[in-house]
Design an enzyme around this catalytic site. Structure first.
Site, PDB file in Angstrom:
ATOM      1  N   ASP A  35      29.480  23.180  60.185  1.00 52.59           N
ATOM      2  CA  ASP A  35      29.841  24.361  59.407  1.00 52.59           C
ATOM      3  C   ASP A  35      29.101  24.366  58.068  1.00 52.59           C
ATOM      4  OD1 ASP A  35      31.674  26.552  58.305  1.00 52.59           O
ATOM      5  OD2 ASP A  35      32.584  26.147  60.250  1.00 52.59           O
ATOM      6  N   HIS A  51      33.933  27.976  53.796  1.00 59.21           N
ATOM      7  CA  HIS A  51      34.337  28.229  55.176  1.00 59.21           C
ATOM      8  C   HIS A  51      34.612  26.933  55.927  1.00 59.21           C
ATOM      9  CE1 HIS A  51      33.529  29.267  59.467  1.00 59.21           C
ATOM     10  NE2 HIS A  51      34.035  30.442  59.166  1.00 59.21           N
ATOM     11  N   SER A 108      37.096  32.243  63.607  1.00 55.32           N
ATOM     12  CA  SER A 108      36.676  30.984  62.994  1.00 55.32           C
ATOM     13  C   SER A 108      37.822  29.991  62.898  1.00 55.32           C
ATOM     14  CB  SER A 108      36.138  31.228  61.575  1.00 55.32           C
ATOM     15  OG  SER A 108      34.764  31.474  61.577  1.00 55.32           O
TER      16      SER A 108
END
Length: 887
Positions: A151, A206, A359
């Protein structure tokens, strides 16, 4: 004006304003997979020769050290970085033409599949909904099981994450690669974007949020609980800090597979499939990894990748009522759903944040997989995924989900059931094949469906497998197969079903059939599909490919669907082409883009005679009876490997006559890069042509093979300073008539998107008469080659071959070949060669020869390997060419 735009990846992370604009692929970079190790040895010189750009860096993309087959596949993939401003899409296309290259592509940038945060939620509802709390009575996970968080980076100092990071004690932080894996001090993960051992991003959070869902430390009195409880995670940063672009996703997946991650979480993806993605996923699966990926945040029925790659667990998102999250992508490749709306998770700087998106649904499943694997160490990665899938709770019957039934996977994940189930089988298709009688899937055709099936879990008893047509597009013949049992990890091969396509099935359909599995206590289904009832034909010949439709369109068949015109198996030179017929100012019939004013009389059919193939069909105006156009597209592989003929017969059975009719062929060209295109007209060949002014060059054009008057028109989209018809505002009948009767022979320069139209006007079409017209659509490496091809087309296919005048003596062509020289260099000139000189790139004279005549052969055997400059002086002056000497 490009109508066949490829689906590109774009980053839409709404976390910070700096991410609002993103490149769709890594600039100045192409990914190349060579067919073998020997082919890769000359990659620098081949790249520079084909792409006309200097290599800045050329390295293996993956540092795999194993010698098995999957590792060998990855070892042939290279990342080439080059100088200049050339578009990686076009550079990849150029490389793809080499016989030594298996594939070439830009490094596409996937998108992070998260959505704006919603701060209204105050509890972790997912723990109760997925039965995770009850599952903790069975297991707290296993610290030896590791989830790779590939990520944007993870805050490794977060109080709720630090204790669950997988530490590499074999490589402590001391400036030495103690474990000799090629990464110095990769103690707590790695940053593949910056190539250092700090997988933290202070800009894009994120990855920190994803890690919290899967593996935040549980039962520590701090913040939230991660689904995986004691499961460890490995932070693998793949995002560039400055742009936020995911520039190393695939390297991250390989790193995770090579560094002990049994589970790899990919909370990113794109609707575009790539061969690199397939290779990398296949490699990780060969290492025994379970890959879990977000299904997408588009809110529509489409496929995202890597989620839709075979064997990857695709996860859609739901809310606290098991209803599909409004923005979750859905499709028949989704395996299961998980909570992904209003989830409380970790954030940079010991903070917490609410998050929405697939996600965050994906790491719910990743954490669940870790819990199940902790208990079921006897299962493979595939079996763990299947166990999670078959034990999910069905949510298709919820009223809000009914429109998405069958496209949210088997249901919402149930962790407790996955841990306690010991009876469920899992029957899945491992291979499928459609075969039509006569070879074509046309209306009313009989066909067979063959499938191979494997049972991944517990034995299945009293098995029935059925073929179904959910929408009635096919009538099932032999549609049932039965057996007493299928054992665990057993295969059944070549199960055959028969069916017939409906007589009313619509055109250009993807026929979707359902395979339904039933056994004692078990029911599941899986879909297979095939394209049927096409109104077009795809064809390959010589160095080209194209699509011919039944409605007067060339390169496309449904506005944006079709091959275009592919040259050298590499460049798509044309996005769309169209026949336009004007009987007079008021009667204009067009197949231009969204115009569908011709109706097909019959579908196109391919016939082959030796090396020549024909695609024939007939069309008529939708609203004008008595006019028919018979179309014959001729593909002469031997004589015209870089072009084809459009042969039209206009038949008038009406009582009225037309004495000022026009017929034109419109084509939207994009040679390499549309804004570096220029266009001109060659009256000698009646050819309007277009060419790229950049390093790669290339030419394309339309030639009238007729003695009648030719009217060229060059369109310049968006050029308000020119007198061109602006197609950005549409193309009405008045403009069509103008373009067919008033020549515009060239562009004003580069910088505008161009299209070409070549027409024949003042046609006299009498009653009960037929008028024949032929055009040639051509491509070439340079103008000389394009004109040579036009000469050949005129020689072979002109409607009236008498009085054909091609003034070769006046041509100013110069031909220097080959570009890559081993021993001899050949020079040809129409205007007499005076001298030839060869220089090194530093300007040193290496060889000089006085010449006479129109051709010469130069011995290059003593020149050093590398790039040289060839100077040719003839009656047109001094001209320079570049060549590469190869030993």
């Amino acid at each position: 004006m490009k109508r066949l735009a490829a689906i590109l990846f774009c980053l839409i992370l709404p976390v910070a304003q700096l991410l609002a604009q993103k490149a769709q692929y890594v600039p100045n970079t192409v990914i190349v997979k060579y067919k073998n190790e020997k082919a890769a040895q000359n990659r620098d010189s081949e790249f520079e020769y084909l792409c006309k750009a200097h290599v800045r860096r050329n390295t293996r993309m993956f540092s795999v050290r194993k010698t098995d087959s999957p590792s060998a596949e990855l070892s042939r993939i290279f990342r080439i970085e080059y100088e200049g401003n050339a578009d990686p899409v076009e550079m990849a296309r150029k490389l793809a033409q080499s016989e030594s290259v298996e594939y070439a592509q830009p490094y596409w940038i996937p998108e992070l599949l998260e959505a704006p945060n919603d701060p209204s939620l105050s509890t972790q509802y997912l723990m109760e909904l997925t039965h995770a709390i009850e599952a903790y009575d069975i297991t707290h996970g296993d610290t030896n099981i590791v989830i790779g968080i590939v990520d944007t980076g993870v805050d490794i100092y977060h109080a709720d994450l630090a204790d669950n990071i997988k530490i590499n004690y074999a490589d402590p932080i001391n400036g030495i690669d103690d474990d000799m894996d090629g990464y110095v001090d990769n103690y707590r993960g790695w940053d593949l974007a910056c190539n250092d051992n700090n997988p933290v991003s202070s800009v894009i959070h994120h990855g920190t949020a994803v890690a919290g869902i899967a593996a935040a430390t549980t039962n520590n009195g701090i913040g939230i609980a991660g689904v995986g409880y004691n499961t460890k995670f490995l932070p693998i940063k793949v995002a560039d800090d400055e742009t936020g672009a995911l520039i190393a996703c695939y390297e991250g997946v390989v790193y995770a597979a090579d560094h002990g991650c049994q589970i790899i979480n990919c909370s990113w993806g794109s609707p575009g499939e790539s061969l690199l993605c397939n290779d990398v996923i296949k490699y990780a699966q060969s290492r025994g990894c379970l890959i879990i990926s977000a299904a997408g945040n588009s809110g529509i029925n489409e496929r995202y990748y890597p989620a839709s790659v075979d064997g990857v667990i695709s996860v859609a998102a739901t809310n606290d009522s098991d209803v599909k999250w409004s923005n979750s992508t859905y499709n028949s490749r989704v395996d299961m759903s998980a909570p992904g709306q209003r989830l409380n998770t970790t954030w940079y700087g010991d903070r917490y944040q609410w998050a929405n998106g697939t996600s965050f649904a994906a790491p719910v499943v990743a954490g669940a997989a870790a819990l199940v694997w902790a208990v079921r160490k006897d299962l493979t990665a595939t079996q763990i995924g299947e166990l999670l899938r078959v034990t999910a709770d069905n949510i298709d019957t919820i009223s809000e989900n009914i429109p998405y039934a069958g496209m949210l996977g088997s249901g919402r994940i149930n962790i407790l059931k996955a841990l306690t189930d010991n009876t469920s089988p899992s029957l899945r298709i491992t291979n499928s094949k459609f075969t039509a009688e006569g070879g074509e899937f046309l209306t009313g055709a009989n066909f067979t469906v063959g499938i191979d099936v494997r049972n991944y879990l517990q034995p299945a008893h009293n098995v029935t497998i059925r073929l179904e047509s959910p929408d009635g597009s096919a009538t099932i013949g032999n549609g049932v197969w039965q057996t007493d049992s299928i054992g665990s990890m057993c295969d059944i091969s070549n199960i055959q079903f028969t069916a017939t396509l409906s007589d009313t099935i619509s055109e250009n359909r993807d026929l979707v059939l359902r395979i339904r599995f039933e056994a004692d206590g078990y029911s599941a289904s899986q879909e297979v599909e095939v394209a049927v009832n096409p109104t077009y034909k795809d064809i390959e010949w010589g160095e080209m490919q194209t699509t011919i439709a039944d409605n007067g369109k060339i390169g496309i068949y449904d506005y944006q669907k079709g091959k275009g015109l592919i040259y050298q198996n590499c460049y798509n030179l044309v996005s769309d082409g169209a026949l336009i017929l004007a009987l007079d100012k008021s009667k204009i019939i067009s197949s231009y883009q969204t115009d569908n004013e011709f109706k097909p009389v019959n579908k196109p059919e391919i016939t082959t005679e030796g090396s020549v193939s024909h695609i024939r069909s007939s069309i008529q105006p939708q609203e004008l009876r008595g006019i028919t156009v018979e179309q014959d597209f001729i593909f002469d592989e031997h004589n015209l490997p870089t072009g084809f003929i459009c042969d039209y017969k206009i038949i008038n059975t009406r009582k009225e006559e037309f004495d000022q009719a026009c017929a034109g062929l419109y084509m939207d060209w994009d040679i390499v890069y549309s804004l570096t295109n220029c266009a001109d007209y060659d009256p000698e060949h009646k050819m309007v042509y277009i060419f790229n002014t950049g390093d790669i060059g290339l030419y394309g054009g339309i030639c009238l093979l007729d003695s009648r008057n030719a009217v060229p028109y060059v369109f310049e989209a968006g050029n308000q300073y020119s007198n061109s018809i602006n197609l950005e505002d549409g193309f009405n009948n008045e403009q069509k008539w103008e373009a067919m009767n008033h020549a515009r022979t060239s562009s004003t320069g580069s910088g505008y998107d161009l299209a070409l139209m070549l027409s024949c006007n003042n046609l006299k079409i009498k009653s009960n008469d037929t008028v024949c017209l032929k055009f040639a659509v051509l491509a070439g490496e340079n103008l000389y080659e394009l004109k040579k091809t036009a000469d050949k087309a005129i020689e072979l296919y002109r409607t009236d071959k008498q009085n054909v005048s091609i003034d070769d003596a006046a041509a100013s062509w110069l031909n220097v070949y080959p570009t890559v020289v081993e021993s001899a260099l050949y020079v040809e000139s129409a205007s007499g060669i005076a001298s030839i000189s060869i220089y090194s790139t530093s300007g040193t004279l290496e060889k000089q020869t006085a010449c006479s005549g129109n051709s010469a052969t130069i011995d290059a055997g003593k020149l050093k390997s590398g790039v040289h400059i060839v100077s040719v002086t003839d009656c047109n002056g001094r001209r320079l060419h570049r060549m590469v000497v190869k030993r």
